[in-house]
Each structure stands twice: as structure tokens, then as C-alpha cells.
Scaffold this motif. Structure first.
Motif, short mmCIF file in Angstrom:
data_model
loop_
_atom_site.label_atom_id
_atom_site.label_comp_id
_atom_site.label_asym_id
_atom_site.label_seq_id
_atom_site.Cartn_x
_atom_site.Cartn_y
_atom_site.Cartn_z
N PHE A 21 0.63 -1.18 -0.07
CA PHE A 21 -0.09 0.07 0.02
C PHE A 21 0.82 1.19 -0.05
O PHE A 21 0.36 2.27 -0.31
CB PHE A 21 -1.11 -0.01 1.12
N GLY A 22 1.98 1.28 0.34
CA GLY A 22 2.91 2.43 0.64
C GLY A 22 2.60 3.42 1.78
O GLY A 22 1.58 3.19 2.41
N ARG A 23 3.44 3.97 2.07
CA ARG A 23 3.56 4.79 3.21
C ARG A 23 2.56 5.96 3.27
O ARG A 23 1.79 5.78 4.37
CB ARG A 23 5.07 5.36 3.81
N GLY A 24 2.29 6.56 2.34
CA GLY A 24 1.45 7.58 2.06
C GLY A 24 0.01 7.11 2.40
O GLY A 24 -0.94 7.53 2.94
N LYS A 25 -0.28 6.04 1.83
CA LYS A 25 -1.68 5.50 1.89
C LYS A 25 -2.26 4.87 3.16
O LYS A 25 -3.18 5.26 3.80
CB LYS A 25 -1.98 4.33 0.79
N ILE A 26 -1.11 4.23 3.77
CA ILE A 26 -1.13 3.99 5.15
C ILE A 26 -1.57 4.98 6.28
O ILE A 26 -2.38 5.11 7.05
CB ILE A 26 -0.22 2.92 5.58
N SER A 27 -0.71 5.95 6.12
CA SER A 27 -0.77 7.06 6.95
C SER A 27 -2.19 7.71 6.74
O SER A 27 -2.74 8.30 7.72
CB SER A 27 0.21 8.21 6.81
N SER A 28 -2.45 7.85 5.69
CA SER A 28 -4.06 8.75 5.52
C SER A 28 -5.06 7.72 6.04
O SER A 28 -5.79 8.27 6.55
CB SER A 28 -4.25 8.99 3.99
N LEU A 29 -4.94 6.34 5.75
CA LEU A 29 -5.88 5.37 6.39
C LEU A 29 -5.92 5.80 7.86
O LEU A 29 -6.87 5.49 8.68
CB LEU A 29 -5.50 3.90 5.81
N MET A 30 -4.90 5.65 8.55
CA MET A 30 -4.68 5.59 9.85
C MET A 30 -5.18 7.05 10.35
O MET A 30 -6.06 6.91 11.44
CB MET A 30 -3.39 5.57 10.66
N GLY A 31 -5.13 8.13 9.56
CA GLY A 31 -5.86 9.44 9.89
C GLY A 31 -7.13 9.47 9.97
O GLY A 31 -7.80 9.73 10.93
N GLU A 32 -7.93 8.52 8.86
CA GLU A 32 -9.31 8.38 8.73
C GLU A 32 -9.88 7.54 10.04
O GLU A 32 -10.80 7.76 10.41
CB GLU A 32 -9.52 7.81 7.57
N VAL A 33 -8.99 6.46 10.43
CA VAL A 33 -9.20 5.79 11.54
C VAL A 33 -9.43 6.49 12.87
O VAL A 33 -10.35 6.59 13.59
CB VAL A 33 -8.35 4.51 11.74
N GLY A 34 -8.55 7.49 12.97
CA GLY A 34 -8.24 8.26 14.17
C GLY A 34 -9.44 9.20 14.21
O GLY A 34 -10.15 9.31 15.23
N LYS A 35 -9.84 9.83 12.96
CA LYS A 35 -11.11 10.63 13.04
C LYS A 35 -12.39 10.00 13.35
O LYS A 35 -13.30 10.22 14.00
CB LYS A 35 -11.27 11.39 11.47
N GLY A 36 -12.42 8.62 12.83
CA GLY A 36 -13.66 7.95 13.11
C GLY A 36 -13.81 7.60 14.60
O GLY A 36 -14.92 7.48 15.09
N ILE A 37 -12.53 7.21 15.26
CA ILE A 37 -12.68 6.77 16.64
C ILE A 37 -13.09 8.11 17.33
O ILE A 37 -13.85 7.96 18.46
CB ILE A 37 -11.14 6.28 17.08
#
Length: 73
Positions: A21-37
Motif C-alpha cells: 500500500f505504500g507509506r502515504g496510503k497507510i498514513s492517510s488510512l490511519m488518519g481516517e481511523v483516528g477521525k472515526g474513533i
């Protein structure tokens, strides 16, 4: 099934995910997970406050069940 993975297995999985997935995709995904939490926690807090307010309203309404006294003639 997953109880025998261990630390080396987890590291291997993390490396494979990073490569795919690459570093950028994973960091954006984790950001979205944090916003969801954060949004979930906010919703839970608002819901509990609303339930407390409703319970207080019901308690106040329960106190006023006696009819008002009419003027005695």
C-alpha cells in the motif's frame, strides 16, 4: 489459528502491508481511523448526556402527577 503468529510474523505482515500500500496510503488510512474513533467517542458522550437529560426530565415529570387543588367554596 492466530495464536502462533508471534512478533516475527507480525513484523512480516507489517512489511508486506507497507510494500503493497505504500507509506502515504497507510498514513492517510490511519488518519481516517483516528477521525472515526474521535467521532465515535463524541457520539457516545453526546448520547449519554442526552439519556441523562431525558432521565432528569422524566423524574421531574413524575413529581408533578398530583392534580392542582381547586379553590374551596
Amino acid at each position: 489459528m492466530l495464536n502462533n503468529i508471534g512478533l516475527p510474523g507480525l513484523l512480516l505482515i507489517a512489511i508486506v502491508v507497507l510494500v503493497l500500500f505504500g507509506r502515504g496510503k497507510i498514513s492517510s488510512l490511519m488518519g481516517e481511523v483516528g477521525k472515526g474513533i474521535t467521532s465515535f467517542k463524541k457520539g457516545v458522550n453526546e448520547g449519554s448526556k442526552e439519556l441523562e437529560e431525558d432521565a432528569a426530565d422524566v423524574a421531574d415529570a413524575a413529581k408533578d402527577v398530583t392534580p392542582a387543588e381547586k379553590d374551596k367554596v
